[in-house]
Design an enzyme around this catalytic site. Structure first.
Site, mmCIF file in Angstrom:
data_model
loop_
_atom_site.group_PDB
_atom_site.id
_atom_site.type_symbol
_atom_site.label_atom_id
_atom_site.label_comp_id
_atom_site.label_asym_id
_atom_site.label_seq_id
_atom_site.Cartn_x
_atom_site.Cartn_y
_atom_site.Cartn_z
ATOM 1 N N HIS A 5 -25.624 48.615 -7.699
ATOM 2 C CA HIS A 5 -26.323 49.221 -8.838
ATOM 3 C C HIS A 5 -26.487 50.714 -8.517
ATOM 4 C CE1 HIS A 5 -29.874 50.070 -11.389
ATOM 5 N NE2 HIS A 5 -29.569 48.989 -12.065
ATOM 6 N N ASP A 22 -30.542 44.933 -1.254
ATOM 7 C CA ASP A 22 -31.104 45.103 -2.586
ATOM 8 C C ASP A 22 -31.190 43.699 -3.190
ATOM 9 O OD1 ASP A 22 -31.428 45.276 -5.292
ATOM 10 O OD2 ASP A 22 -29.945 46.869 -5.600
ATOM 11 N N GLN A 31 -31.544 41.143 -7.852
ATOM 12 C CA GLN A 31 -30.952 40.051 -8.641
ATOM 13 C C GLN A 31 -30.919 38.728 -7.878
ATOM 14 O OE1 GLN A 31 -30.345 40.231 -11.755
ATOM 15 N NE2 GLN A 31 -30.436 42.444 -12.048
ATOM 16 N N LYS A 89 -38.070 41.471 -12.688
ATOM 17 C CA LYS A 89 -36.890 40.584 -12.710
ATOM 18 C C LYS A 89 -37.296 39.153 -12.372
ATOM 19 C CE LYS A 89 -33.884 44.246 -12.346
ATOM 20 N NZ LYS A 89 -33.137 44.755 -13.486
ATOM 21 N N CYS A 100 -25.423 49.941 -15.246
ATOM 22 C CA CYS A 100 -25.773 50.800 -14.102
ATOM 23 C C CYS A 100 -24.902 50.480 -12.891
ATOM 24 C CB CYS A 100 -27.249 50.668 -13.723
ATOM 25 S SG CYS A 100 -28.344 51.252 -14.991
HETATM 26 N N1 PLP Z 1 -30.593 46.791 -8.006
HETATM 27 C C1 PLP Z 1 -30.078 45.854 -8.803
HETATM 28 C C2 PLP Z 1 -29.034 44.936 -8.258
HETATM 29 C C3 PLP Z 1 -30.509 45.742 -10.121
HETATM 30 O O1 PLP Z 1 -29.996 44.811 -10.914
HETATM 31 C C4 PLP Z 1 -31.494 46.638 -10.600
HETATM 32 C C5 PLP Z 1 -31.931 46.592 -12.000
HETATM 33 O O2 PLP Z 1 -31.221 46.136 -12.867
HETATM 34 C C6 PLP Z 1 -32.012 47.582 -9.723
HETATM 35 C C7 PLP Z 1 -31.540 47.634 -8.436
HETATM 36 C C8 PLP Z 1 -33.071 48.538 -10.154
HETATM 37 O O3 PLP Z 1 -34.246 47.841 -10.414
HETATM 38 P P1 PLP Z 1 -35.506 48.598 -11.051
HETATM 39 O O4 PLP Z 1 -34.999 49.306 -12.255
HETATM 40 O O5 PLP Z 1 -36.447 47.492 -11.368
HETATM 41 O O6 PLP Z 1 -36.025 49.525 -10.014
#
Ligand code: PLP
Length: 420
Positions: free
Chosen positions: A137, A214, A217, A240, A378
């Site tokens: 992401h 990270d 998900q 999430k 993203c």
């Molecule tokens: N990392 C992953 C894999 C994501 O799917 C997302 C959000 O879609 C993020 C990071 C960023 O999360 P946040 O916008 O809640 O900080």
């Protein structure tokens, strides 16, 4: 087989079936019609919905217990502190961290990753290297690029194959004696690929390299045990996993966190301040400057209670079955290309249909009560790899059922007819 793959498969076979009809009743937002149709909410990878238990916990907190935390002597401040710290303990238990000193509340995954990039970044020298992957992401790419610009570190990227899986053949060559961190998404948000994080963490640890996962998900879909994963950092977001927006967590192994400098200065992260110098607070408060999102933490604690009561193993099993059903049905649509066909996948179907622009598809589906996300999610480097601008993405959560999938399939068929 990596630890996370093994645990996913065990949970699938061991779990008792989920009563989804009952679970759907817990989510007030799912009870409405949208554009004259039953709502099929298939956008949980962007943000999941909240059960009444979470909404009530937040209202209850504001109606009865709110005050600022940590510094007050009055009853409400004690109650607010207990609620906030209670949520920290719930999160600790949920991910099996050793100590609450390892649980830092942040605004979300993005802020958690930025915290590491900034704090650890202070200790990196020009020429030090960070390994990441093409599946990330943007929030696990851009902070490292910013650090590269500021401090001259080098980024090395693990590529992906045509199924959207990491290609680990050249992994050994990516490590060097300048590698300081390996960071990877546990599950890809754009494709649903479950990455072999056990193998990657082991490879990094063998070389004394820190690891950041990270987990944005992964946390809503499977049980997370940070001690089993053996990572140094694990980042995730409340929204999430059926919790509020604006709250998230950085798990950080205590021995590692203790060596990092603070990244934001302000109240609560200090013990003493004078113009001759400041002494910093103990862990984890040293990394939580300013008044925190107390109600957010309370809501997150309630989400943890909610998911734990159902059981992550049962949630994983249900979503696994639903993904198989959805994959079977969607691949039967002529002209539909599934993007991301990894052997180990969870909860995401990314696709394109003929020449229909994903945004058009998303709009037509919305008119039929089906909420999906369209675009690059993203994850522009993933889209670049597949030579596409974006996809339509349907993503699953514990409250989805076969009716949602059938509604999605019917809506796609209708869109195809409209464009014929
Ligand atoms: N990392 C992953 C894999 C994501 O799917 C997302 C959000 O879609 C993020 C990071 C960023 O999360 P946040 O916008 O809640 O900080």
């Amino acid at each position: 087989m990596s630890a996370n793959k093994a645990s996913l498969q065990t949970t699938v076979s061991d779990a008792v079936e989920l009563d989804v009809a009952r679970i759907r009743q817990d989510f007030p937002i799912l009870q409405q019609e949208l554009n004259g149709h039953r709502l099929a909410y298939l956008d949980s990878a962007a943000s999941a919905q909240r059960p009444a238990a979470v909404i009530d916990a937040i209202s209850q907190y504001y109606e009865h217990d709110h005050a600022n935390v940590h510094r007050g002597v009055h009853t409400l401040s004690h109650r607010a502190t207990d609620a906030y710290e209670g949520a920290r303990e719930k999160v600790r238990e949920f991910i099996n961290a050793e100590s609450i000193r390892e649980i830092v509340f942040t605004r979300g995954t993005t802020e958690a990753i930025n915290l590491v990039a900034n704090a650890l970044g202070e200790q990196l020298q020009a020429g030090d290297e960070v390994i990441l992957t093409q599946l990330e992401h943007h929030s696990n790419i851009v902070p490292w690029q910013m650090l590269a610009e500021r401090r001259g570190i080098e980024l090395k990227v693990i590529p992906i194959n045509s199924a959207g899986e990491l290609v680990l053949d050249g992994l050994d060559d990516l490590f060097s004696d300048r590698t300081r961190l390996l960071t990877v998404s546990h599950v890809s948000n754009a494709l649903g690929t479950i990455n072999p994080v056990g193998e990657l963490v082991a490879a990094a640890r063998k070389r004394g390299v820190l690891t950041l996962l990270d987990g944005a998900q992964a946390i809503p879909h499977t049980a997370i045990d940070v001690r089993q994963l053996d990572c140094d950092f694990y980042a995730f977001s409340g929204h999430k996993m059926c919790g509020p927006t604006g709250i998230g967590v950085l798990y950080a192994r205590e021995a590692v966190l203790a060596e990092l400098p603070p990244w934001q200065g302000g109240g609560d992260m200090i013990l003493t301040v004078s113009f001759s110098g400041t002494t910093y607070n103990e862990l984890p408060y040293r990394f939580e400057a300013g008044t925190p999102n107390i109600a957010g933490a309370v809501g997150l604690g309630a989400a943890v209670d909610y998911l734990s009561a159902i059981g992550m193993a049962r949630i994983a099993a249900h979503e696994h079955q639903l993904l198989e059903y959805a994959t079977d049905r969607i691949t039967g649509i002529s002209g539909l290309q599934l993007v991301g066909t990894a052997t180990h996948k969870t909860s995401v179907l990314s696709f394109n249909v003929d020449d229909i622009h994903p945004h058009d598809l998303g709009t037509i589906l919305d008119h039929q009560g089906v909420a999906i996300r369209t675009g690059h999610h993203c994850a522009m480097p993933v889209m670049e790899h597949f030579g596409i601008a974006g996809t339509a993405r349907a993503s699953l959560a514990l409250y989805n059922d076969r009716d949602d999938i059938d509604q999605l399939i019917d809506a796609i068929h209708r869109a195809v007819e409209m464009f014929r």
